[in-house]
Design a protein around this motif. Sequence first.
Motif, PDB file in Angstrom:
ATOM      1  N   LEU A 119       1.222  -4.914  -4.001  1.00  0.00           N
ATOM      2  CA  LEU A 119       2.349  -4.306  -3.286  1.00  0.00           C
ATOM      3  C   LEU A 119       1.944  -3.803  -1.895  1.00  0.00           C
ATOM      4  O   LEU A 119       2.773  -3.749  -0.987  1.00  0.00           O
ATOM      5  N   LEU A 120       0.684  -3.453  -1.740  1.00  0.00           N
ATOM      6  CA  LEU A 120       0.180  -3.021  -0.431  1.00  0.00           C
ATOM      7  C   LEU A 120      -0.183  -4.222   0.446  1.00  0.00           C
ATOM      8  O   LEU A 120      -0.650  -4.056   1.564  1.00  0.00           O
ATOM      9  N   LYS A 121       0.016  -5.433  -0.095  1.00  0.00           N
ATOM     10  CA  LYS A 121      -0.239  -6.711   0.621  1.00  0.00           C
ATOM     11  C   LYS A 121      -1.681  -6.796   1.125  1.00  0.00           C
ATOM     12  O   LYS A 121      -1.932  -7.249   2.247  1.00  0.00           O
ATOM     13  N   LYS A 122      -2.600  -6.364   0.300  1.00  0.00           N
ATOM     14  CA  LYS A 122      -4.005  -6.403   0.705  1.00  0.00           C
ATOM     15  C   LYS A 122      -4.533  -7.836   0.651  1.00  0.00           C
ATOM     16  O   LYS A 122      -4.172  -8.605  -0.225  1.00  0.00           O
ATOM     17  N   GLN A 123      -5.365  -8.149   1.625  1.00  0.00           N
ATOM     18  CA  GLN A 123      -6.049  -9.456   1.719  1.00  0.00           C
ATOM     19  C   GLN A 123      -5.079 -10.640   1.766  1.00  0.00           C
ATOM     20  O   GLN A 123      -5.337 -11.687   1.184  1.00  0.00           O
ATOM     21  N   LEU A 124      -3.980 -10.473   2.491  1.00  0.00           N
ATOM     22  CA  LEU A 124      -3.056 -11.592   2.695  1.00  0.00           C
ATOM     23  C   LEU A 124      -3.818 -12.740   3.353  1.00  0.00           C
ATOM     24  O   LEU A 124      -4.642 -12.502   4.222  1.00  0.00           O
ATOM     25  N   LYS A 125      -3.551 -13.933   2.905  1.00  0.00           N
ATOM     26  CA  LYS A 125      -4.221 -15.171   3.347  1.00  0.00           C
ATOM     27  C   LYS A 125      -5.609 -15.343   2.722  1.00  0.00           C
ATOM     28  O   LYS A 125      -6.189 -16.406   2.800  1.00  0.00           O
ATOM     29  N   LYS A 126      -6.141 -14.285   2.094  1.00  0.00           N
ATOM     30  CA  LYS A 126      -7.468 -14.387   1.467  1.00  0.00           C
ATOM     31  C   LYS A 126      -7.376 -14.302  -0.045  1.00  0.00           C
ATOM     32  O   LYS A 126      -8.148 -14.920  -0.765  1.00  0.00           O
ATOM     33  N   LEU A 133       2.626 -13.667  -3.748  1.00  0.00           N
ATOM     34  CA  LEU A 133       3.675 -12.650  -3.592  1.00  0.00           C
ATOM     35  C   LEU A 133       4.371 -12.835  -2.245  1.00  0.00           C
ATOM     36  O   LEU A 133       5.601 -12.851  -2.174  1.00  0.00           O
ATOM     37  N   GLU A 134       3.597 -13.003  -1.184  1.00  0.00           N
ATOM     38  CA  GLU A 134       4.179 -13.183   0.155  1.00  0.00           C
ATOM     39  C   GLU A 134       5.021 -14.451   0.216  1.00  0.00           C
ATOM     40  O   GLU A 134       6.101 -14.465   0.815  1.00  0.00           O
ATOM     41  N   ASP A 135       4.543 -15.530  -0.398  1.00  0.00           N
ATOM     42  CA  ASP A 135       5.313 -16.775  -0.414  1.00  0.00           C
ATOM     43  C   ASP A 135       6.662 -16.577  -1.109  1.00  0.00           C
ATOM     44  O   ASP A 135       7.695 -17.031  -0.616  1.00  0.00           O
ATOM     45  N   VAL A 136       6.647 -15.882  -2.243  1.00  0.00           N
ATOM     46  CA  VAL A 136       7.893 -15.644  -2.984  1.00  0.00           C
ATOM     47  C   VAL A 136       8.846 -14.777  -2.162  1.00  0.00           C
ATOM     48  O   VAL A 136      10.044 -15.047  -2.092  1.00  0.00           O
ATOM     49  N   ILE A 137       8.307 -13.746  -1.502  1.00  0.00           N
ATOM     50  CA  ILE A 137       9.130 -12.891  -0.632  1.00  0.00           C
ATOM     51  C   ILE A 137       9.802 -13.741   0.454  1.00  0.00           C
ATOM     52  O   ILE A 137      11.015 -13.622   0.694  1.00  0.00           O
ATOM     53  N   CYS A 138       9.021 -14.583   1.104  1.00  0.00           N
ATOM     54  CA  CYS A 138       9.558 -15.422   2.187  1.00  0.00           C
ATOM     55  C   CYS A 138      10.594 -16.413   1.660  1.00  0.00           C
ATOM     56  O   CYS A 138      11.631 -16.631   2.296  1.00  0.00           O
TER      57      CYS A 138
END
Length: 195
Positions: A119-126, A133-138
């Motif tokens: 939920l804190l979007k830590k290590q996005l892209k890594k 999670l980010e892909d689903v949000i988008c």
Amino acid sequence: MKKSEKFNAAIDLFDRANAEDPNREIFEGKEYAKELLYAQRMTDRLAIFSPDTDEALQLAVRCQHIRRWEIPRDQYDMNRVGYLKWRNDLKVFHAEKAGEIMHEVGYDDQIIEAVKFLLLKKQLKKNDLTQKLEDVICLVFLEYYFEKFSEKYSEDKMIDILRKTWKKMSSKGQEAALELDYSDHSKALITKALA
């Protein structure tokens, strides 16, 4: 796969929390609490995008906007700095709310921290789960909210938003985005943004 009692209890409490949203949305002739509908859309999209995924991600997807209305955008400066502060405060707020509910239904600290990490979007892209999670949000944004959003802003602003959204997604997420059903107006904006 059978879900655990803890999982079902957490989802139920997430949904009850979001059902209290005073903001309403009409979808297919039925009225919903806005954040409850969003949470259901997130779960539905995850089931399509990554059906056999981690329990922590399934939980994070369902509570990603939990009680979001409690921190309204207009309490912050209406500029880029205010927007980023609002988004950051929301992430922390959602992580804390989710953690409280998960603790209440008996989850251990390890999985609670895993959900908070997402939920804190830590290590996005890594980190693979953060990226999913980010892909689903988008994808949910593009499928259900982009069209309405585009009515409020100029074409240049929407193209900028699309490019930023695209950058946040994995190649798998981008492929899924291209398969969504868009209006001609949205298709034209996406084509320009990706040109």
